[in-house]
Motif scaffolding. Structure first.
Motif, mmCIF file in Angstrom:
data_model
loop_
_atom_site.group_PDB
_atom_site.id
_atom_site.type_symbol
_atom_site.label_atom_id
_atom_site.label_comp_id
_atom_site.label_asym_id
_atom_site.label_seq_id
_atom_site.Cartn_x
_atom_site.Cartn_y
_atom_site.Cartn_z
ATOM 1 N N HIS A 2 53.427 45.818 46.875
ATOM 2 C CA HIS A 2 52.146 45.971 46.153
ATOM 3 C C HIS A 2 51.845 47.414 45.768
ATOM 4 O O HIS A 2 50.694 47.760 45.536
ATOM 5 C CB HIS A 2 50.977 45.432 46.988
ATOM 6 N N GLU A 3 52.886 48.253 45.732
ATOM 7 C CA GLU A 3 52.651 49.676 45.451
ATOM 8 C C GLU A 3 51.985 49.876 44.087
ATOM 9 O O GLU A 3 51.099 50.711 43.922
ATOM 10 C CB GLU A 3 53.988 50.445 45.535
ATOM 11 N N GLN A 5 49.958 47.832 42.573
ATOM 12 C CA GLN A 5 48.525 47.498 42.655
ATOM 13 C C GLN A 5 47.746 48.622 43.335
ATOM 14 O O GLN A 5 46.665 49.002 42.891
ATOM 15 C CB GLN A 5 48.309 46.199 43.440
ATOM 16 N N GLN A 27 42.355 41.565 41.191
ATOM 17 C CA GLN A 27 43.801 41.318 41.199
ATOM 18 C C GLN A 27 44.345 41.336 42.615
ATOM 19 O O GLN A 27 45.177 40.515 42.994
ATOM 20 C CB GLN A 27 44.507 42.397 40.391
ATOM 21 N N ALA A 28 43.851 42.278 43.410
ATOM 22 C CA ALA A 28 44.311 42.374 44.798
ATOM 23 C C ALA A 28 44.029 41.064 45.532
ATOM 24 O O ALA A 28 44.900 40.524 46.228
ATOM 25 C CB ALA A 28 43.611 43.541 45.503
ATOM 26 N N LEU A 31 46.302 38.326 44.508
ATOM 27 C CA LEU A 31 47.664 38.488 45.031
ATOM 28 C C LEU A 31 47.731 38.298 46.547
ATOM 29 O O LEU A 31 48.777 38.453 47.162
ATOM 30 C CB LEU A 31 48.181 39.888 44.682
ATOM 31 N N ILE A 33 46.267 40.230 48.790
ATOM 32 C CA ILE A 33 46.205 41.495 49.542
ATOM 33 C C ILE A 33 44.956 41.475 50.413
ATOM 34 O O ILE A 33 43.873 41.096 49.950
ATOM 35 C CB ILE A 33 46.173 42.698 48.568
#
Ligand code: B12
Length: 215
Positions: A2-3, A5, A27-28, A31, A33
């Motif tokens: 996820h770098e 993001q 978005q995080a 996904l 996160i």
């Protein structure tokens, strides 16, 4: 992992872009996160970077203000998910929390408030620029177990000492414990002013609060 993001999150803060921050936060979540990882690995490093640039005179107050607005926009998106993840139902204790008089930094204090609430504490958030005696008055009114005082400026740190003294004066200690935090604050400082504990970040604040109410 996820770098990309995390980069987008950092960038949205450095650019002071609330819309971009909101989008990166959504978005995080999409996904999967963890919202706290998004804050600690994505958004806060952005704030740290803009803080350093401000220090070096490369950016100015309006840039700090926009970075703060972008951070608040991101936290507003992540907050419901953080609340949901706190599964505790019974109230662990009551906490009066605020940023001390003369200081209007609210982002860290509000994160502490969110995580304490999510972890089962009832939080009475007095906001920012809170007069010294208001901490003690509220603590008495709601029969608080803990008082948390945030300070982000070396000048307003002194106010934390004044809150300790005010709690003494109101006869609330040692029953009511006091915890302190904020970027310039340290464990040494907490000891020096006679506070009961220091938390480096919001997770540490929760662990500290739990250990103090168990005593
Ligand atoms: C955003 C920001 C602002 C925004 C705040 C917006 C808002 N709504 O909050 C605005 C633009 C208003 C602002 C104003 C000012 N700022 Co400012 N700001 C920052 C910045 C970039 C980020 C702060 C932040 O939100 N960090 C992210 C959060 C998550 O971290 P945190 O606050 O540290 O909180 C965490 C922990 O400390 C802890 N914690 C926090 N509180 C508590 C409480 C308890 C009880 C516990 C246990 C734990 C705990 O948990 C939190 C979550 O993990 C910092 C630089 C930096 N990197 O810290 C400068 C900084 C704090 N600001 C600074 C300065 C100088 C100012 C101004 C004086 C600028 C000016 N010339 O006017 C004014 C002061 C206004 C005032 N009277 O308060 C300096 C302070 C220098 C010093 N040592 O005194 C800094 C360090 C920037 C710099 N490098 O020069 N600022």
């Amino acid at each position: 992992m996820h770098e990309e993001q995390f980069n987008a999150m950092r960038q949205s803060i450095v650019e002071g872009a609330p819309d971009g921050a909101r989008e990166a936060a959504s978005q995080a979540l999409a996904l999967g996160i963890d919202p706290l990882d998004a804050i600690n690995q994505g958004f806060v490093p952005g704030l740290n970077r803009i803080g350093e640039q401000f220090n070096r005179g490369e950016v100015f107050l309006p840039d700090l203000v926009m970075a703060g607005e972008a951070m608040k926009a991101a936290v507003a998106v992540l907050e419901p998910e953080m609340q949901k993840r706190g599964t505790q139902r019974q109230v662990l204790g009551k906490v009066v929390l605020g940023t001390v008089k003369g200081d209007i930094h609210e982002i860290g204090k509000s994160l502490v408030s969110t995580l304490l609430t999510a972890s089962g504490f009832q939080v009475f958030d007095l906001g920012v620029n809170v007069p010294i005696d208001s901490f003690a008055e509220k603590a008495r009114e709601v029969q608080a177990d803990l008082v948390g005082v945030s300070a982000l400026l070396t000048t307003t740190m002194q106010g934390q000492r004044s809150v300790v003294e005010a709690l003494d004066r109101h006869g609330l200690r040692p029953r009511v414990k006091i915890i302190v935090g904020g970027a310039p604050v340290s464990r040494d400082w907490a000891e020096k002013i006679g506070a009961d504990g220091y938390g480096q970040d919001a997770m540490a604040a929760v662990a500290l609060a739990k250990s103090l109410v168990q005593k």
